[in-house]
Design an enzyme around this catalytic site. Structure first.
Site, PDB file in Angstrom:
ATOM      1  N   LYS A 161       0.486   4.316   7.115  1.00 63.66           N
ATOM      2  CA  LYS A 161      -0.217   5.378   6.209  1.00 63.66           C
ATOM      3  C   LYS A 161       0.287   6.774   6.386  1.00 63.66           C
ATOM      4  CE  LYS A 161      -2.929   2.135   4.290  1.00 63.66           C
ATOM      5  NZ  LYS A 161      -2.006   0.904   4.627  1.00 63.66           N
ATOM      6  N   SER A 164       0.810  -1.291   0.061  1.00 65.55           N
ATOM      7  CA  SER A 164      -0.009  -0.009   0.107  1.00 65.55           C
ATOM      8  C   SER A 164       0.901   1.287  -0.038  1.00 65.55           C
ATOM      9  CB  SER A 164      -1.004   0.085   1.048  1.00 65.55           C
ATOM     10  OG  SER A 164      -0.205   0.030   2.296  1.00 65.55           O
TER      11      SER A 164
END
EC number: 3.4.21.88
Length: 206
Positions: free
Chosen positions: A160, A123
């Site tokens: 993230k 990701s």
């Protein structure tokens, strides 16, 4: 771990001793009884102080919800701890999560690294954080929008880019195939476990 007062050290040593002897941390009432506090509330105040100094982590809703964190992990002769699979509801630096140690100088990262976390997935690949890499993490909750963080959403740990919008937090991937994780702070629990400060490529240790 920040320096403890003599009384805080007594509480910390008692917790360690109980875990070593019985496999379980003491209750607040047991701490109060053994150390001569007037009430369990007094023990709770000392536990909160220990948590603020990152000596322990308090797990809400459990009478024995106390976890000892790694003591001066980044200064240990063993090197930086590599954190593996994180169990639900447990602090990321709990001793049982440490897979191994790597001889890496924490000061090579700015700010210095406190632990390593193995990256799982792609990701964040567009900024060079690849599956299997070791992410160097500085343990702090003092982070800014736009920084790459290690966040715990309820019981899931993720890496993230952070964006705050009022009572909502967006955790952005760096891969167009992944949508942002939207966290509603009114109904979900978010903990910032640390700030990403560097990468060790997975091939560096082969």
């Amino acid at each position: 771990m920040k320096p403890l007062t003599p009384r805080q050290q007594q509480v910390f040593d008692l917790i360690k001793s109980k875990i070593e002897d019985t496999g379980m941390p003491p209750t607040r009432a047991e701490i109060a009884r053994e150390l001569g506090f007037r009430s369990a509330n007094a023990a709770e105040e000392h536990l909160k102080a220990l948590a603020r100094k990152q000596a322990i982590e308090i797990i809400p809703g459990a009478s024995r919800g106390i976890r000892i964190l790694l003591e001066d992990a980044a200064n240990d002769d063993q090197g930086l701890p590599l954190i593996g699979q994180v169990a639900a509801g447990e602090p990321i630096l709990a001793q049982e999560h440490v897979e191994s140690h790597y001889q890496v100088d924490p000061a090579m990262f700015k700010p210095k690294a406190d632990f390593l976390l193995r990256v799982n997935g792609e990701s964040m690949k567009d900024i060079g954080i690849m599956d299997g890499d070791l992410l160097a993490v500085h343990k702090t909750q003092d982070v800014r929008d736009g920084q790459v963080v290690v966040a715990r959403v309820d019981d899931d740990v993720t890496v993230k880019r952070l964006e705050r919008k009022g009572s909502t937090v967006l955790l952005h991937a760096e891969n167009e195939e992944f949508s942002p994780i939207q966290v509603d702070l009114t109904s979900q629990h978010l903990t910032i476990e640390g700030l990403a400060v560097g990468i060790i490529r997975n091939t560096d240790w082969m």
